[in-house]
Design a protein around this motif. Sequence first.
Motif, PDB file in Angstrom:
ATOM      1  N   THR A  14       0.844  -1.186   0.000  1.00 15.85           N
ATOM      2  CA  THR A  14       0.000   0.000   0.000  1.00 15.85           C
ATOM      3  C   THR A  14       0.881   1.238   0.000  1.00 15.85           C
ATOM      4  O   THR A  14       2.052   1.183   0.385  1.00 15.85           O
ATOM      5  N   ALA A  15       0.328   2.334  -0.462  1.00 10.41           N
ATOM      6  CA  ALA A  15       1.026   3.616  -0.445  1.00 10.41           C
ATOM      7  C   ALA A  15      -0.007   4.697  -0.179  1.00 10.41           C
ATOM      8  O   ALA A  15      -1.145   4.603  -0.625  1.00 10.41           O
ATOM      9  N   LYS A  16       0.377   5.691   0.563  1.00 15.23           N
ATOM     10  CA  LYS A  16      -0.531   6.776   0.907  1.00 15.23           C
ATOM     11  C   LYS A  16      -0.366   7.912  -0.103  1.00 15.23           C
ATOM     12  O   LYS A  16       0.746   8.275  -0.470  1.00 15.23           O
ATOM     13  N   VAL A  17      -1.495   8.460  -0.552  1.00 14.68           N
ATOM     14  CA  VAL A  17      -1.495   9.618  -1.449  1.00 14.68           C
ATOM     15  C   VAL A  17      -1.392  10.856  -0.571  1.00 14.68           C
ATOM     16  O   VAL A  17      -2.147  11.020   0.395  1.00 14.68           O
ATOM     17  N   ARG A  18      -0.426  11.721  -0.901  1.00 11.56           N
ATOM     18  CA  ARG A  18      -0.203  12.936  -0.110  1.00 11.56           C
ATOM     19  C   ARG A  18      -0.209  14.158  -1.016  1.00 11.56           C
ATOM     20  O   ARG A  18       0.139  14.075  -2.188  1.00 11.56           O
ATOM     21  N   LYS A  19      -0.584  15.271  -0.458  1.00 10.88           N
ATOM     22  CA  LYS A  19      -0.572  16.529  -1.192  1.00 10.88           C
ATOM     23  C   LYS A  19       0.830  17.125  -1.109  1.00 10.88           C
ATOM     24  O   LYS A  19       1.416  17.237  -0.047  1.00 10.88           O
ATOM     25  N   VAL A  35       2.637   9.952  -4.579  1.00  7.19           N
ATOM     26  CA  VAL A  35       2.728   8.632  -3.969  1.00  7.19           C
ATOM     27  C   VAL A  35       4.197   8.255  -3.963  1.00  7.19           C
ATOM     28  O   VAL A  35       4.875   8.348  -4.981  1.00  7.19           O
ATOM     29  N   THR A  36       4.714   7.814  -2.828  1.00  9.67           N
ATOM     30  CA  THR A  36       6.102   7.400  -2.724  1.00  9.67           C
ATOM     31  C   THR A  36       6.185   5.889  -2.927  1.00  9.67           C
ATOM     32  O   THR A  36       5.526   5.123  -2.232  1.00  9.67           O
ATOM     33  N   LEU A  37       6.996   5.484  -3.899  1.00 10.07           N
ATOM     34  CA  LEU A  37       7.116   4.067  -4.259  1.00 10.07           C
ATOM     35  C   LEU A  37       8.569   3.591  -4.153  1.00 10.07           C
ATOM     36  O   LEU A  37       9.005   2.742  -4.921  1.00 10.07           O
ATOM     37  N   THR A  38       9.313   4.104  -3.216  1.00  7.59           N
ATOM     38  CA  THR A  38      10.749   3.874  -3.135  1.00  7.59           C
ATOM     39  C   THR A  38      11.143   2.407  -3.228  1.00  7.59           C
ATOM     40  O   THR A  38      11.966   2.030  -4.063  1.00  7.59           O
ATOM     41  N   ASP A  39      10.563   1.538  -2.399  1.00  9.22           N
ATOM     42  CA  ASP A  39      10.954   0.121  -2.398  1.00  9.22           C
ATOM     43  C   ASP A  39      10.621  -0.558  -3.717  1.00  9.22           C
ATOM     44  O   ASP A  39      11.434  -1.311  -4.265  1.00  9.22           O
ATOM     45  N   ALA A  40       9.435  -0.303  -4.245  1.00  7.12           N
ATOM     46  CA  ALA A  40       9.039  -0.917  -5.517  1.00  7.12           C
ATOM     47  C   ALA A  40       9.941  -0.433  -6.651  1.00  7.12           C
ATOM     48  O   ALA A  40      10.326  -1.217  -7.525  1.00  7.12           O
TER      49      ALA A  40
END
Length: 74
Positions: free
Chosen positions: A4-9, A16-21
């Motif tokens: 999961t990833a949280k959507v942020r303003k 959306v931060t997807l660093t690991d993926a």
Amino acid sequence: MSNTAKVRKVGNSLSVTLTDALKRHRIDEGDTLYISETPSGIILQKYDPDFETAMEAAREIMDKHPNMMKELAK
């Protein structure tokens, strides 16, 4: 694998931060991602110039022959 990833303003945008993926798929800063919208959601893929070239050719053919896909689908 599902995460999961949280959507942020961020400013006037959403992020959306997807660093690991991104690390797992060897996607680095400056890489281009191909975004596909499907009935079940969004797919992000590392940009594939060969695929894009093929898609551009397909779009040109479909524009010139709009009924072709209907006939092929029968």
